[in-house]
Design a protein around this motif. Sequence first.
Motif, PDB file in Angstrom:
ATOM      1  N   GLU A  35       0.825  -1.207   0.000  1.00 23.17           N
ATOM      2  CA  GLU A  35       0.000   0.000   0.000  1.00 23.17           C
ATOM      3  C   GLU A  35       0.861   1.260   0.000  1.00 23.17           C
ATOM      4  N   SER A  36       1.956   1.251   0.752  1.00 22.83           N
ATOM      5  CA  SER A  36       2.818   2.440   0.787  1.00 22.83           C
ATOM      6  C   SER A  36       3.559   2.611  -0.542  1.00 22.83           C
ATOM      7  N   VAL A  37       3.870   1.510  -1.210  1.00 21.72           N
ATOM      8  CA  VAL A  37       4.518   1.580  -2.515  1.00 21.72           C
ATOM      9  C   VAL A  37       3.597   2.259  -3.529  1.00 21.72           C
ATOM     10  N   VAL A  38       2.344   1.814  -3.581  1.00 23.75           N
ATOM     11  CA  VAL A  38       1.389   2.388  -4.529  1.00 23.75           C
ATOM     12  C   VAL A  38       1.085   3.840  -4.168  1.00 23.75           C
ATOM     13  N   HIS A  39       0.975   4.120  -2.883  1.00 27.39           N
ATOM     14  CA  HIS A  39       0.685   5.485  -2.442  1.00 27.39           C
ATOM     15  C   HIS A  39       1.775   6.445  -2.922  1.00 27.39           C
ATOM     16  N   ALA A  40       3.034   6.060  -2.763  1.00 23.94           N
ATOM     17  CA  ALA A  40       4.129   6.934  -3.189  1.00 23.94           C
ATOM     18  C   ALA A  40       4.056   7.217  -4.681  1.00 23.94           C
ATOM     19  N   LEU A  41       3.721   6.206  -5.451  1.00 28.78           N
ATOM     20  CA  LEU A  41       3.692   6.374  -6.905  1.00 28.78           C
ATOM     21  C   LEU A  41       2.511   7.219  -7.363  1.00 28.78           C
ATOM     22  N   THR A  42       1.403   7.117  -6.668  1.00 25.87           N
ATOM     23  CA  THR A  42       0.183   7.773  -7.132  1.00 25.87           C
ATOM     24  C   THR A  42      -0.120   9.095  -6.429  1.00 25.87           C
ATOM     25  N   HIS A  43       0.618   9.433  -5.362  1.00 24.96           N
ATOM     26  CA  HIS A  43       0.291  10.641  -4.615  1.00 24.96           C
ATOM     27  C   HIS A  43       1.453  11.617  -4.458  1.00 24.96           C
ATOM     28  N   THR A  44       2.623  11.270  -4.959  1.00 20.76           N
ATOM     29  CA  THR A  44       3.736  12.211  -4.898  1.00 20.76           C
ATOM     30  C   THR A  44       3.476  13.364  -5.869  1.00 20.76           C
ATOM     31  N   HIS A  45       3.909  14.562  -5.484  1.00 18.07           N
ATOM     32  CA  HIS A  45       3.659  15.761  -6.298  1.00 18.07           C
ATOM     33  C   HIS A  45       4.156  15.552  -7.731  1.00 18.07           C
ATOM     34  N   PRO A  46       3.359  15.952  -8.728  1.00 19.63           N
ATOM     35  CA  PRO A  46       3.766  15.744 -10.130  1.00 19.63           C
ATOM     36  C   PRO A  46       5.123  16.352 -10.468  1.00 19.63           C
ATOM     37  N   ASP A  47       5.480  17.479  -9.827  1.00 19.06           N
ATOM     38  CA  ASP A  47       6.753  18.125 -10.138  1.00 19.06           C
ATOM     39  C   ASP A  47       7.960  17.286  -9.729  1.00 19.06           C
ATOM     40  N   ALA A  48       7.734  16.289  -8.876  1.00 19.24           N
ATOM     41  CA  ALA A  48       8.836  15.416  -8.467  1.00 19.24           C
ATOM     42  C   ALA A  48       9.168  14.394  -9.548  1.00 19.24           C
ATOM     43  N   HIS A  49       8.245  14.197 -10.484  1.00 22.60           N
ATOM     44  CA  HIS A  49       8.449  13.190 -11.537  1.00 22.60           C
ATOM     45  C   HIS A  49       8.873  11.859 -10.907  1.00 22.60           C
ATOM     46  N   PHE A  50       8.204  11.528  -9.820  1.00 22.06           N
ATOM     47  CA  PHE A  50       8.561  10.335  -9.049  1.00 22.06           C
ATOM     48  C   PHE A  50       8.287   9.078  -9.866  1.00 22.06           C
ATOM     49  N   GLY A  51       9.238   8.155  -9.822  1.00 22.05           N
ATOM     50  CA  GLY A  51       9.068   6.898 -10.533  1.00 22.05           C
ATOM     51  C   GLY A  51       9.583   5.731  -9.724  1.00 22.05           C
ATOM     52  N   GLN A  52       9.006   4.569  -9.970  1.00 21.31           N
ATOM     53  CA  GLN A  52       9.455   3.337  -9.330  1.00 21.31           C
ATOM     54  C   GLN A  52       9.744   2.327 -10.428  1.00 21.31           C
ATOM     55  N   LEU A  53      10.960   1.861 -10.457  1.00 20.94           N
ATOM     56  CA  LEU A  53      11.391   0.889 -11.447  1.00 20.94           C
ATOM     57  C   LEU A  53      11.612  -0.458 -10.775  1.00 20.94           C
ATOM     58  N   VAL A  54      11.389  -1.523 -11.523  1.00 24.81           N
ATOM     59  CA  VAL A  54      11.688  -2.856 -11.014  1.00 24.81           C
ATOM     60  C   VAL A  54      12.600  -3.571 -11.999  1.00 24.81           C
ATOM     61  N   ALA A  55      13.530  -4.338 -11.453  1.00 27.01           N
ATOM     62  CA  ALA A  55      14.359  -5.237 -12.248  1.00 27.01           C
ATOM     63  C   ALA A  55      13.766  -6.626 -12.098  1.00 27.01           C
ATOM     64  N   GLU A  56      13.512  -7.248 -13.229  1.00 30.12           N
ATOM     65  CA  GLU A  56      12.806  -8.523 -13.229  1.00 30.12           C
ATOM     66  C   GLU A  56      13.679  -9.585 -13.895  1.00 30.12           C
ATOM     67  N   ASP A  57      13.739 -10.751 -13.277  1.00 29.39           N
ATOM     68  CA  ASP A  57      14.494 -11.878 -13.821  1.00 29.39           C
ATOM     69  C   ASP A  57      13.569 -13.082 -13.868  1.00 29.39           C
ATOM     70  N   ASP A  58      13.227 -13.509 -15.075  1.00 26.00           N
ATOM     71  CA  ASP A  58      12.336 -14.650 -15.264  1.00 26.00           C
ATOM     72  C   ASP A  58      11.024 -14.467 -14.496  1.00 26.00           C
ATOM     73  N   GLY A  59      10.489 -13.236 -14.570  1.00 30.66           N
ATOM     74  CA  GLY A  59       9.200 -12.946 -13.943  1.00 30.66           C
ATOM     75  C   GLY A  59       9.273 -12.613 -12.470  1.00 30.66           C
ATOM     76  N   GLU A  60      10.456 -12.690 -11.874  1.00 35.31           N
ATOM     77  CA  GLU A  60      10.620 -12.403 -10.444  1.00 35.31           C
ATOM     78  C   GLU A  60      11.255 -11.027 -10.262  1.00 35.31           C
ATOM     79  N   ILE A  61      10.660 -10.185  -9.415  1.00 36.08           N
ATOM     80  CA  ILE A  61      11.241  -8.885  -9.105  1.00 36.08           C
ATOM     81  C   ILE A  61      12.410  -9.091  -8.156  1.00 36.08           C
ATOM     82  N   ILE A  62      13.608  -8.653  -8.608  1.00 34.89           N
ATOM     83  CA  ILE A  62      14.807  -8.861  -7.791  1.00 34.89           C
ATOM     84  C   ILE A  62      15.486  -7.550  -7.415  1.00 34.89           C
ATOM     85  N   GLY A  63      15.027  -6.430  -7.993  1.00 34.69           N
ATOM     86  CA  GLY A  63      15.628  -5.139  -7.684  1.00 34.69           C
ATOM     87  C   GLY A  63      14.622  -4.029  -7.872  1.00 34.69           C
TER      88      GLY A  63
END
Length: 307
Positions: A35-63
Amino acid sequence: MTVIVRDLRPDVRADAEGFSHTRRLALPYMLSTPESVVHALTHTHPDAHFGQLVAEDDGEIIGTAQISVAHESPEPGQGSANIYVRPDRTQRGAGSLLLRTAEERLAALGVRKLFAWVLDEPDNLAFAERHGFRASRSAYFMRLNLAGTLPPRQDPPAGVELRTAADFADDPRPMFELDAETVSDEPSDIEAEFTDYEAWLEETWQHPLLDRDLTSVAVVDGRPAAFSVAYTDGTRYATAMTGTARAFRGRGLAKLAKNDSLHRARAAGYTEAFTGNDTGNEPMIAINKWFGYEICAKEVRYVRELG
């Protein structure tokens, strides 16, 4: 399999769970929930251009990576990229790919100075320095066993009342004003100025980790003078911020509020507490050691010029 980097999809529960799980494994001293992950992505001020990236290996998030522009700083062209890889999934190129993607995106947004927090461990420090970063300031993570002995609760001095953030639910603006003042004085590489009340309401006051019932506030003449902000994830408690308005410093109000919050947390059934301090903030480190906190890890702030 080949590691790929992509944006986190806030509407896919498995993405938020994988992101949060990776963060907890890599950085167990900070609270994170889907919930806190989604909140940060959807509620951070637009001017921050906040983004969350994931590194995926064979369908598994590892980074994971969290990137943003320091829009609240009076100095333009600054940004951050905090990257964490699961300790059991290193040496697959995930960190380097996340960093390269983050740098490209932030550079395109005009960022010329990039900051990143790095755990003070040999492999992590070597990674940062290998990619051209130089060490700046540092901070401690501290842990407290709430099942142990806490300093006894103290009666507030004359003219001071202990309340909680929940008491300001109808009008949180006094809490915003105190938060804005204390954040501007907090040790940091990047100056911050909170001026957007509506954005603060969305990002901070409505944050899913914020526990208003456990956030203690020392009030003087009806005005919040000091506070200790509590985050909880259902099993653990953390202090997100402790501070005092300038006009009321030197009276022990921050210690009073934090002690009250810790006692509230223990009464609510929490047994483990975390906090963090800049390594140069000796007064607050001394206060936390007085409570019984012990240093459990250290992180280093690194900086690199882009372009």
